[in-house]
Design an enzyme around this catalytic site. Structure first.
Site, PDB file in Angstrom:
ATOM      1  N   GLN A  29      11.192  28.311  79.111  1.00 50.89           N
ATOM      2  CA  GLN A  29      12.112  28.565  77.994  1.00 50.89           C
ATOM      3  C   GLN A  29      13.245  29.500  78.431  1.00 50.89           C
ATOM      4  O   GLN A  29      14.427  29.255  78.113  1.00 50.89           O
ATOM      5  CB  GLN A  29      11.345  29.188  76.830  1.00 50.89           C
ATOM      6  CG  GLN A  29      12.224  29.746  75.735  1.00 50.89           C
ATOM      7  CD  GLN A  29      11.414  30.233  74.557  1.00 50.89           C
ATOM      8  OE1 GLN A  29      10.928  29.432  73.772  1.00 50.89           O
ATOM      9  NE2 GLN A  29      11.259  31.539  74.431  1.00 50.89           N
ATOM     10  N   HIS A  66       6.330  41.137  72.267  1.00 55.26           N
ATOM     11  CA  HIS A  66       7.596  41.151  71.531  1.00 55.26           C
ATOM     12  C   HIS A  66       8.201  42.564  71.536  1.00 55.26           C
ATOM     13  O   HIS A  66       9.403  42.738  71.721  1.00 55.26           O
ATOM     14  CB  HIS A  66       7.380  40.755  70.069  1.00 55.26           C
ATOM     15  CG  HIS A  66       6.854  39.356  69.864  1.00 55.26           C
ATOM     16  ND1 HIS A  66       5.604  39.108  69.369  1.00 55.26           N
ATOM     17  CD2 HIS A  66       7.418  38.146  70.068  1.00 55.26           C
ATOM     18  CE1 HIS A  66       5.424  37.798  69.272  1.00 55.26           C
ATOM     19  NE2 HIS A  66       6.509  37.188  69.687  1.00 55.26           N
ATOM     20  N   ASP A 117       7.291  32.935  78.585  1.00 51.20           N
ATOM     21  CA  ASP A 117       7.734  31.556  78.373  1.00 51.20           C
ATOM     22  C   ASP A 117       8.781  31.249  79.446  1.00 51.20           C
ATOM     23  O   ASP A 117       9.984  31.197  79.180  1.00 51.20           O
ATOM     24  CB  ASP A 117       8.290  31.408  76.955  1.00 51.20           C
ATOM     25  CG  ASP A 117       7.232  31.706  75.917  1.00 51.20           C
ATOM     26  OD1 ASP A 117       6.411  30.829  75.641  1.00 51.20           O
ATOM     27  OD2 ASP A 117       7.188  32.845  75.414  1.00 51.20           O
TER      28      ASP A 117
HETATM   29  P1  AMP Z   1       7.750  33.861  70.253  1.00 48.27           P
HETATM   30  O1  AMP Z   1       7.630  34.692  69.027  1.00 48.27           O
HETATM   31  O2  AMP Z   1       6.441  33.387  70.790  1.00 48.27           O
HETATM   32  O3  AMP Z   1       8.779  32.763  70.126  1.00 48.27           O
HETATM   33  O4  AMP Z   1       8.311  34.823  71.383  1.00 48.27           O
HETATM   34  C1  AMP Z   1       9.511  35.530  71.199  1.00 48.27           C
HETATM   35  C2  AMP Z   1       9.920  36.149  72.512  1.00 48.27           C
HETATM   36  O5  AMP Z   1       8.895  37.035  72.959  1.00 48.27           O
HETATM   37  C3  AMP Z   1      10.090  35.094  73.628  1.00 48.27           C
HETATM   38  O6  AMP Z   1      11.208  35.443  74.417  1.00 48.27           O
HETATM   39  C4  AMP Z   1       8.810  35.230  74.402  1.00 48.27           C
HETATM   40  O7  AMP Z   1       8.923  34.848  75.757  1.00 48.27           O
HETATM   41  C5  AMP Z   1       8.542  36.718  74.283  1.00 48.27           C
HETATM   42  N1  AMP Z   1       7.127  36.992  74.524  1.00 48.27           N
HETATM   43  C6  AMP Z   1       6.058  36.417  73.922  1.00 48.27           C
HETATM   44  N2  AMP Z   1       4.905  36.878  74.441  1.00 48.27           N
HETATM   45  C7  AMP Z   1       5.260  37.762  75.408  1.00 48.27           C
HETATM   46  C8  AMP Z   1       4.524  38.580  76.329  1.00 48.27           C
HETATM   47  N3  AMP Z   1       3.196  38.575  76.358  1.00 48.27           N
HETATM   48  N4  AMP Z   1       5.204  39.366  77.174  1.00 48.27           N
HETATM   49  C9  AMP Z   1       6.575  39.377  77.166  1.00 48.27           C
HETATM   50  N5  AMP Z   1       7.312  38.642  76.327  1.00 48.27           N
HETATM   51  C10 AMP Z   1       6.676  37.840  75.458  1.00 48.27           C
END
Ligand code: AMP
Length: 290
Positions: free
Chosen positions: A161, A45, A158
């Site tokens: 997504q 994040h 993702d």
């Molecule tokens: P989430 O809180 O899981 O909904 O993720 C929020 C954002 O952070 C989304 O755009 C995810 O794709 C991105 N994200 C989550 N994990 C990672 C990661 N390991 N590397 C890069 N972006 C991430």
């Protein structure tokens, strides 16, 4: 929660105040960046927040566990929530605004309009999690309308997504640029994820099979194997080497449309979704023929 100002970062819960803060920044000529998250923040994040900080004068990070993207038997109730630690991390990154809306703010009673994403949302996560991308597309469009950013940041982690969001923005003429940032991994390759917190040390070890299977796909393709079924069979074997691992899907897909590919004559995205001791993890890697 009261609106508070802490060490340079404002924490906002209401859309009206959010719009005022964004309008003031825009009035100063600042570019506005939005990073939508569900909290339980980690370096993945924070990499998005840093990308926004590098390109925008005001970075808004939303923290909202969106109930409409969870299925009835999924982990909405136990999804990790740790607002204080999240806010500390965002302050550390220099985010200007944390937007932490309530369910009432996001979905007031009577809210009944949905974004129904098209074909790109059909396979893989779409099949395993019916209604998931409808919930994602709806909440992302609402956040985009609340903040009206110049740029919104999503993670490649993702993959589907990010494709769904891009397609929605294109199809619905939403005036925002979508930036997709690379997946941040632990030193041993495990993709960072809020759900990694569910893993005990044994499951954490087993979870490495996701990344291993993607590396196997990459190496097999790099050696000249073009037959997708052969590559996928090697991925599956790698995953099933972990005791108790069960595969939702392991696949090679077109990087744009996400339709399955039969031959790897062009770059393809390797996608995996695997249950490890009750925790469902996803990962992906774009691979290419030599
Ligand atoms: P989430 O809180 O899981 O909904 O993720 C929020 C954002 O952070 C989304 O755009 C995810 O794709 C991105 N994200 C989550 N994990 C990672 C990661 N390991 N590397 C890069 N972006 C991430």
């Amino acid at each position: 929660m009261p609106q508070e100002k802490q060490a340079g970062m404002v924490v906002l819960t209401e859309v009206g105040r959010l719009r005022e803060v964004v309008a003031a920044a825009r009035g100063q000529g600042k570019r506005i960046g939005l990073v939508p998250t569900m909290g339980a923040l980690h370096e993945g994040h924070l990499s998005l927040v840093r990308a926004s900080k590098a390109e925008c004068g005001l970075s808004v990070v939303s923290i909202y566990v969106n109930p409409t993207q969870f299925g009835p038997s999924e982990d909405l109730d136990r999804y990790p929530r740790n607002l204080e630690s999240d806010l500390d991390q965002l302050r550390g990154c220099g985010a200007e605004v944390a937007f932490v809306p309530s369910n009432q703010t996001m979905y007031p009673e009577g809210c009944s309009t949905w974004v129904e994403p098209g074909e790109v949302a059909g396979p893989w996560e779409g099949e395993c999690r019916p209604g998931h991308f409808r919930g994602v597309a709806t909440v992302v469009l609402k956040l985009l309308n609340m903040v009206q950013p110049d740029v919104a940041y999503f993670g490649q982690k993702d993959y589907q997504q990010a494709r769904v969001v891009r397609k929605m923005v294109d199809d619905l003429n939403v005036p925002v640029a979508i930036h997709t940032c690379p997946t941040v991994r632990e030193p041993d390759g495990l993709a960072m994820s809020s759900r990694n917190r569910y893993l005990d040390s044994d499951a954490r070890q087993k979870a490495l099979v996701l990344w291993r299977s993607l590396c196997v796909a990459r190496e097999t393709a790099a050696r000249g194997e073009r037959d997708a079924a052969t590559i996928v069979a090697r991925m599956r074997k790698t995953i099933l080497a972990a005791e108790g691992a069960s595969i939702d899907y392991a696949a090679l897909a077109d990087p744009e449309t996400l339709a399955p590919v039969v031959r790897v004559d062009h770059p393809a995205v390797a996608l995996v979704a695997v249950n490890i001791d009750g925790t469902r993890l996803i990962d992906n890697l774009v691979i290419a023929p030599p």
